[in-house]
Design an enzyme around this catalytic site. Structure first.
Site, PDB file in Angstrom:
ATOM      1  CB  ALA A  66      -0.875  -0.006   1.236  1.00 45.20           C
ATOM      2  N   GLY A 112       0.489  -4.894   1.017  1.00 44.61           N
ATOM      3  CA  GLY A 112      -0.705  -4.921   0.169  1.00 44.61           C
ATOM      4  C   GLY A 112      -0.470  -5.612  -1.168  1.00 44.61           C
ATOM      5  CD  GLU A 115      -2.405  -7.318   3.213  1.00 43.25           C
ATOM      6  OE1 GLU A 115      -2.079  -6.169   2.841  1.00 43.25           O
ATOM      7  OE2 GLU A 115      -2.958  -7.536   4.300  1.00 43.25           O
ATOM      8  CD  GLU A 135       1.675  -5.369   5.852  1.00 44.50           C
ATOM      9  OE1 GLU A 135       2.483  -6.310   6.053  1.00 44.50           O
ATOM     10  OE2 GLU A 135       0.933  -5.333   4.869  1.00 44.50           O
TER      11      GLU A 135
HETATM   12  N1  COA Z   1       4.586   3.074  -0.670  1.00 42.80           N
HETATM   13  C1  COA Z   1       4.981   4.238  -1.226  1.00 42.80           C
HETATM   14  N2  COA Z   1       6.084   4.352  -1.967  1.00 42.80           N
HETATM   15  C2  COA Z   1       6.831   3.247  -2.163  1.00 42.80           C
HETATM   16  C3  COA Z   1       6.474   1.991  -1.607  1.00 42.80           C
HETATM   17  C4  COA Z   1       5.293   1.938  -0.826  1.00 42.80           C
HETATM   18  N3  COA Z   1       4.858   0.800  -0.279  1.00 42.80           N
HETATM   19  N4  COA Z   1       7.415   1.091  -1.957  1.00 42.80           N
HETATM   20  C5  COA Z   1       8.311   1.739  -2.714  1.00 42.80           C
HETATM   21  N5  COA Z   1       7.965   3.045  -2.835  1.00 42.80           N
HETATM   22  C6  COA Z   1       8.673   4.108  -3.568  1.00 42.80           C
HETATM   23  C7  COA Z   1       9.885   4.632  -2.808  1.00 42.80           C
HETATM   24  O1  COA Z   1       9.499   5.572  -1.847  1.00 42.80           O
HETATM   25  C8  COA Z   1      10.687   5.216  -3.945  1.00 42.80           C
HETATM   26  O2  COA Z   1      10.120   6.446  -4.296  1.00 42.80           O
HETATM   27  P1  COA Z   1      11.068   7.753  -4.573  1.00 42.80           P
HETATM   28  O3  COA Z   1      11.956   7.331  -5.719  1.00 42.80           O
HETATM   29  O4  COA Z   1      10.096   8.823  -4.959  1.00 42.80           O
HETATM   30  O5  COA Z   1      11.827   7.988  -3.322  1.00 42.80           O
HETATM   31  C9  COA Z   1      10.420   4.251  -5.107  1.00 42.80           C
HETATM   32  O6  COA Z   1       9.211   3.589  -4.771  1.00 42.80           O
HETATM   33  C10 COA Z   1      11.508   3.211  -5.288  1.00 42.80           C
HETATM   34  O7  COA Z   1      11.697   2.521  -4.059  1.00 42.80           O
HETATM   35  P2  COA Z   1      13.117   2.370  -3.332  1.00 42.80           P
HETATM   36  O8  COA Z   1      12.861   2.156  -1.875  1.00 42.80           O
HETATM   37  O9  COA Z   1      14.018   3.478  -3.717  1.00 42.80           O
HETATM   38  O10 COA Z   1      13.643   1.017  -4.006  1.00 42.80           O
HETATM   39  P3  COA Z   1      14.687  -0.011  -3.383  1.00 42.80           P
HETATM   40  O11 COA Z   1      15.051  -0.936  -4.504  1.00 42.80           O
HETATM   41  O12 COA Z   1      15.774   0.688  -2.663  1.00 42.80           O
HETATM   42  O13 COA Z   1      13.853  -0.839  -2.279  1.00 42.80           O
HETATM   43  C11 COA Z   1      11.927  -2.031  -1.424  1.00 42.80           C
HETATM   44  C12 COA Z   1      12.787  -1.682  -2.658  1.00 42.80           C
HETATM   45  C13 COA Z   1      10.688  -2.773  -1.933  1.00 42.80           C
HETATM   46  C14 COA Z   1      12.729  -2.934  -0.488  1.00 42.80           C
HETATM   47  C15 COA Z   1      11.519  -0.731  -0.690  1.00 42.80           C
HETATM   48  O14 COA Z   1      10.966   0.163  -1.626  1.00 42.80           O
HETATM   49  C16 COA Z   1      10.506  -0.935   0.416  1.00 42.80           C
HETATM   50  O15 COA Z   1      10.846  -1.412   1.492  1.00 42.80           O
HETATM   51  N6  COA Z   1       9.231  -0.528   0.163  1.00 42.80           N
HETATM   52  C17 COA Z   1       8.187  -0.575   1.159  1.00 42.80           C
HETATM   53  C18 COA Z   1       7.691  -1.984   1.342  1.00 42.80           C
HETATM   54  C19 COA Z   1       6.653  -2.036   2.421  1.00 42.80           C
HETATM   55  O16 COA Z   1       6.921  -1.825   3.591  1.00 42.80           O
HETATM   56  N7  COA Z   1       5.414  -2.349   2.007  1.00 42.80           N
HETATM   57  C20 COA Z   1       4.335  -2.527   2.922  1.00 42.80           C
HETATM   58  C21 COA Z   1       3.540  -1.300   3.024  1.00 42.80           C
HETATM   59  S1  COA Z   1       2.209  -1.524   4.161  1.00 42.80           S
END
Ligand code: COA
Length: 260
Positions: A66, A112, A115, A135
């Site tokens: 999400a 999400g 999910e 989460e």
């Molecule tokens: N919500 C909002 N933005 C998200 C996102 C999320 N769940 N997951 C990734 N993004 C965005 C990042 O903020 C980034 O945006 P920006 O370039 O404007 O800063 C872009 O997507 C790329 O992500 P980034 O984190 O730079 O890539 P990465 O390869 O370094 O890491 C992940 C990849 C998936 C490990 C990391 O993005 C992450 O941990 N995301 C969140 C996962 C999460 O907790 N999901 C559950 C949400 S309830």
């Protein structure tokens, strides 16, 4: 129909829906959830769509969760509303759709995103896929059905560990857990999903609809799944598809099912 955050195309009986926010790793914001609902609704009603495949845009992510930026400042009431509306509008909606839905998990499926994949009828993944419910690392719990569907798919102990550690598992571990049915290369992923869709499409859409209902009944509180099966089984005998399926078998020819 034109969408801003997703793509939807229909070819040869398959509607492919692609979450299309690659710069945000296809994170689900409010607009995306609304558009996904519309696309699934349209595909479910479309007589030409026999199978739906959902995947993510780009090579990195299916859906990375999400959109955290949208709910970071929510209070208790808004958070409950977010989960309740999201579950109804998208996750439960997909699970209960009569048209088969396959998730082609092409990268990160987190929160999400996992999910969403779990709400689909089954999942295939590419070797680079990573799945998890992170989460609790954000101080929250899964809110789009994750605490219910993950234990259904992988068992309670594995679900507890995945949720508590907030860790990710790779595609092979997901295969071992039964979270995904098949793993292939990223290049072959959609072709694999389409190949399975092709096998599904040879069968009666009307009967498949009854089978989805009966299987889902097993996971619904207060509903006797065996009874649902009896009712759906009986219902088949009043359909054109049943007449065609049995007649074709007896005439030693391939069935041409009329219905959806
Ligand atoms: N919500 C909002 N933005 C998200 C996102 C999320 N769940 N997951 C990734 N993004 C965005 C990042 O903020 C980034 O945006 P920006 O370039 O404007 O800063 C872009 O997507 C790329 O992500 P980034 O984190 O730079 O890539 P990465 O390869 O370094 O890491 C992940 C990849 C998936 C490990 C990391 O993005 C992450 O941990 N995301 C969140 C996962 C999460 O907790 N999901 C559950 C949400 S309830």
């Amino acid at each position: 129909m034109n969408y801003d955050t997703i793509l939807s195309t229909t070819n040869n009986g398959i509607t492919t829906i692609t979450v299309n926010r690659p710069n945000k790793l296809n994170a689900l914001n409010k607009a995306t959830i609304g558009e996904l609902h519309s696309a699934f609704k349209a595909a479910g009603k479309d007589k030409d769509t026999k199978v739906i495949i959902i995947t993510g845009s780009g090579e990195k992510a299916f859906v990375a969760g999400a959109d955290i930026s949208e709910f970071a400042d929510f209070d208790i009431k808004n958070a409950e509303k977010l989960a309740a509306e999201g579950q109804k509008m998208l996750f439960d909606y997909i699970e209960n759709l009569s048209t088969p839905v396959i998730a082609a998990v092409n990268g990160f499926a987190l929160g999400g995103g996992l999910e969403l994949a779990m709400a689909c009828h089954f999942r295939v993944a590419s070797t680079n896929a990573k799945m998890g419910l992170p989460e609790v690392s954000l101080g929250v719990i899964p809110g789009y059905g994750g605490t219910q569907r993950l234990p259904q798919l992988v068992g309670k102990g594995r679900a507890m560990e995945m949720v508590m550690t907030a860790g990710m598992i790779d595609a092979n571990k997901a295969l071992e857990y039964g979270l995904v049915n098949h793993v292939t290369s990223q290049e072959e992923l959609i072709a694999l999903a389409e190949k399975i869709a092709g096998k599904i499409m040879r069968n009666s859409s009307v009967a498949i609809k009854g089978a989805i209902k009966a299987i889902n009944a097993n996971y619904k509180d207060g509903i006797d799944g065996y009874n649902t099966e009896i009712k759906q089984f009986g219902k088949c005998f009043g359909t054109e598809d049943f007449k065609e399926g049995t007649t074709a078998f007896l005439e030693k020819r391939k069935a041409e099912f009329p219905g959806k």
